[in-house]
Design a protein around this motif. Structure first.
Motif, mmCIF file in Angstrom:
data_model
loop_
_atom_site.group_PDB
_atom_site.id
_atom_site.type_symbol
_atom_site.label_atom_id
_atom_site.label_comp_id
_atom_site.label_asym_id
_atom_site.label_seq_id
_atom_site.Cartn_x
_atom_site.Cartn_y
_atom_site.Cartn_z
ATOM 1 N N LEU A 29 92.002 59.831 -53.825
ATOM 2 C CA LEU A 29 91.361 60.654 -54.851
ATOM 3 C C LEU A 29 90.075 61.292 -54.318
ATOM 4 N N LEU A 30 89.309 60.519 -53.551
ATOM 5 C CA LEU A 30 88.077 61.061 -52.963
ATOM 6 C C LEU A 30 88.388 62.171 -51.968
ATOM 7 N N PHE A 31 89.399 61.954 -51.116
ATOM 8 C CA PHE A 31 89.811 62.999 -50.176
ATOM 9 C C PHE A 31 90.311 64.238 -50.917
ATOM 10 N N THR A 32 91.038 64.024 -52.010
ATOM 11 C CA THR A 32 91.567 65.148 -52.782
ATOM 12 C C THR A 32 90.444 65.965 -53.386
ATOM 13 N N VAL A 33 89.471 65.288 -53.996
ATOM 14 C CA VAL A 33 88.329 65.999 -54.580
ATOM 15 C C VAL A 33 87.573 66.769 -53.502
ATOM 16 N N ALA A 34 87.428 66.156 -52.327
ATOM 17 C CA ALA A 34 86.714 66.825 -51.229
ATOM 18 C C ALA A 34 87.467 68.065 -50.770
ATOM 19 N N VAL A 35 88.783 67.946 -50.567
ATOM 20 C CA VAL A 35 89.569 69.088 -50.100
ATOM 21 C C VAL A 35 89.585 70.202 -51.141
ATOM 22 N N LEU A 36 89.770 69.845 -52.408
ATOM 23 C CA LEU A 36 89.784 70.859 -53.453
ATOM 24 C C LEU A 36 88.423 71.537 -53.581
ATOM 25 N N GLY A 37 87.354 70.741 -53.461
ATOM 26 C CA GLY A 37 86.016 71.324 -53.528
ATOM 27 C C GLY A 37 85.737 72.269 -52.368
ATOM 28 N N ILE A 38 86.135 71.871 -51.160
ATOM 29 C CA ILE A 38 85.954 72.740 -49.996
ATOM 30 C C ILE A 38 86.783 74.011 -50.143
ATOM 31 N N SER A 39 87.990 73.868 -50.654
ATOM 32 C CA SER A 39 88.857 75.034 -50.841
ATOM 33 C C SER A 39 88.263 76.010 -51.855
ATOM 34 N N LEU A 40 87.614 75.484 -52.894
ATOM 35 C CA LEU A 40 86.963 76.357 -53.876
ATOM 36 C C LEU A 40 85.709 77.000 -53.313
ATOM 37 N N SER A 41 85.080 76.334 -52.359
ATOM 38 C CA SER A 41 83.794 76.806 -51.859
ATOM 39 C C SER A 41 83.915 77.814 -50.721
ATOM 40 N N LEU A 42 84.806 77.558 -49.769
ATOM 41 C CA LEU A 42 84.859 78.361 -48.555
ATOM 42 C C LEU A 42 85.897 79.465 -48.646
ATOM 43 N N SER A 66 80.307 84.580 -58.602
ATOM 44 C CA SER A 66 80.837 83.255 -58.246
ATOM 45 C C SER A 66 81.802 82.730 -59.297
ATOM 46 N N ALA A 67 81.464 82.939 -60.552
ATOM 47 C CA ALA A 67 82.338 82.459 -61.623
ATOM 48 C C ALA A 67 83.702 83.128 -61.554
ATOM 49 N N PHE A 68 83.739 84.415 -61.287
ATOM 50 C CA PHE A 68 85.013 85.131 -61.187
ATOM 51 C C PHE A 68 85.823 84.627 -59.998
ATOM 52 N N VAL A 69 85.159 84.451 -58.855
ATOM 53 C CA VAL A 69 85.859 83.996 -57.649
ATOM 54 C C VAL A 69 86.441 82.602 -57.855
ATOM 55 N N VAL A 70 85.655 81.717 -58.449
ATOM 56 C CA VAL A 70 86.101 80.333 -58.610
ATOM 57 C C VAL A 70 87.160 80.204 -59.693
ATOM 58 N N VAL A 71 86.856 80.685 -60.885
ATOM 59 C CA VAL A 71 87.718 80.438 -62.042
ATOM 60 C C VAL A 71 88.971 81.307 -62.032
ATOM 61 N N THR A 72 88.849 82.558 -61.645
ATOM 62 C CA THR A 72 89.979 83.486 -61.734
ATOM 63 C C THR A 72 90.815 83.518 -60.469
ATOM 64 N N LEU A 73 90.166 83.464 -59.302
ATOM 65 C CA LEU A 73 90.902 83.639 -58.049
ATOM 66 C C LEU A 73 91.299 82.324 -57.383
ATOM 67 N N ARG A 74 90.378 81.391 -57.260
ATOM 68 C CA ARG A 74 90.635 80.201 -56.444
ATOM 69 C C ARG A 74 91.121 78.991 -57.220
ATOM 70 N N LEU A 75 90.573 78.725 -58.391
ATOM 71 C CA LEU A 75 90.927 77.500 -59.103
ATOM 72 C C LEU A 75 92.409 77.438 -59.473
ATOM 73 N N PRO A 76 93.016 78.505 -60.004
ATOM 74 C CA PRO A 76 94.465 78.417 -60.281
ATOM 75 C C PRO A 76 95.284 78.152 -59.024
ATOM 76 N N ARG A 77 94.912 78.800 -57.934
ATOM 77 C CA ARG A 77 95.638 78.619 -56.683
ATOM 78 C C ARG A 77 95.519 77.187 -56.178
ATOM 79 N N VAL A 78 94.310 76.632 -56.250
ATOM 80 C CA VAL A 78 94.085 75.263 -55.792
ATOM 81 C C VAL A 78 94.863 74.269 -56.651
#
Length: 346
Positions: A29-42, A66-78
């Motif tokens: 779970l910790l690795f998953t949160v880290a990977v998902l967070g990095i994927s949303l960030s970079l 930032s909100a558009f990039v995270v919520v609309t573009l990256r979060l659904p994909r992740v």
């Protein structure tokens, strides 16, 4: 060596019991949160971690983009990449236990190919039909192939490679029909289908998240509830019947859950191969063969694999994106060859 009675699985004693399941799940779970967070960030547009948290919570961010990039573009994909990995890994773990063959995988044995054929047929022949019906079509295709495998290969007791051979043959047939569909389709529909067949979560939106989420939410808990039945079937038909198990009924339920998870995942992301093979094997090495431990660990590993593959495919050669299915195949194919070699040495 520890061997499940009447089973093809052999697990080294040094591996079993070394790691508590709770600790493994927590680390994953910790690795998953880290990977998902990095994927949303970079990416092409880096987003600070603080803005990620604010965007996900709906709070104002320091940079309005930032909100558009995270919520609309990256979060659904992740989210889709993680859910697809969970679905494929769980389907693979069930399939391996159901027919007692560690080489089984929804992609290798043709289940994914059946789902792909049904989905491509819907895309090419009925382009006006809403994509909301893709998971249903893919489930139907996966279910038909699953039934054919069950009828032609049986339980896999006679030969550990019989299921693989039957599955490869069915996958080839499904692939031929898929090519036929692409040959006679309109160029726009064929292009759409080809992009989907590669296995990618690029360009996915919240619409696909809501299409896939119910399948995972419904069938994943169902799979976890059937772990005792799956363990019982590992003992062989005679012992399972002696313990009071309705073998045919239990197999039918498990097959339904497996093809539902695999079919819905393939419908959304295309044919992402080898996740259902690698994740259960890695989970088995960490927590052993008992399915109440194996299934949740395999699900988390599968989600982590696909999410990491999508992140690497998106960032390694930016601005060019590699489909995550390409990366899982590049890792999974050598692993499959290694497993075949390992079994030959025994």
């Amino acid at each position: 060596m520890t061997t499940i009675p009447n089973s093809r699985f052999q697990i080294p004693n040094l591996i079993l019991g070394n790691l508590p399941v709770t600790r493994v799940l927590l680390l994953l779970l910790l690795f998953t949160v880290a990977v998902l967070g990095i994927s949303l960030s970079l990416g092409a547009y880096p987003v600070p971690p603080a803005d990620i948290v604010k965007a996900v919570l709906g709070l104002p961010t320091q940079d309005p983009e930032s909100a558009f990039v995270v919520v609309t573009l990256r979060l659904p994909r992740v989210l889709i990449s993680w859910l697809v990995g969970v679905g494929l890994a769980t389907a693979g773990a069930i399939l391996q236990g159901l027919i007692r063959n560690p080489l089984a995988d929804p992609g290798i044995v043709g289940v994914n190919a059946g789902a792909a054929l049904a989905a491509v047929t819907l895309i090419v022949l009925f382009p006006a039909v809403s994509t909301i019906y893709l998971p249903l079509a893919a489930f139907g295709g996966a279910f038909v192939v699953g039934c054919l495998i069950y009828l032609l290969a049986g339980t896999g007791e006679k030969s550990p490679l019989r299921l693989v051979l039957v599955g490869v043959a069915l996958a080839a047939i499904m692939g031929a029909f898929t090519t036929l569909m692409l040959t006679f389709g309109q160029i726009t529909d064929v292009t759409r289908a080809l992009v989907w067949l590669v296995g990618s979560v690029a360009g996915k939106s919240w619409e696909q998240v809501w299409q896939l989420l119910p399948w995972i939410v419904i069938f994943l808990p169902f799979a976890l509830l059937l772990t005792r039945e799956l363990d019982t079937l590992q003992l062989g038909d005679a012992i399972a019947k002696g313990l009071g198990s309705r073998v045919t009924w239990q197999r039918s339920k498990l097959l339904l859950v497996s093809v539902a998870l695999a079919g819905s995942s393939v419908a959304i992301a295309g044919t992402i191969g080898f996740v259902g093979l690698m994740a259960p094997h890695l989970a088995r090495r960490l927590v052993g063969p008992i399915h109440k431990n194996l299934l949740p660990v395999a699900a988390l590993i599968g989600g982590l694999l696909v999410a990491a593959a999508d992140f690497l495919g998106r960032t390694l050669f930016s601005p060019i994106e590699l489909p995550c299915g390409l990366l899982t195949a590049a890792l999974g194919a050598p692993y499959f060859i290694y497993l075949l070699y390992q079994r030959r040495q025994r």
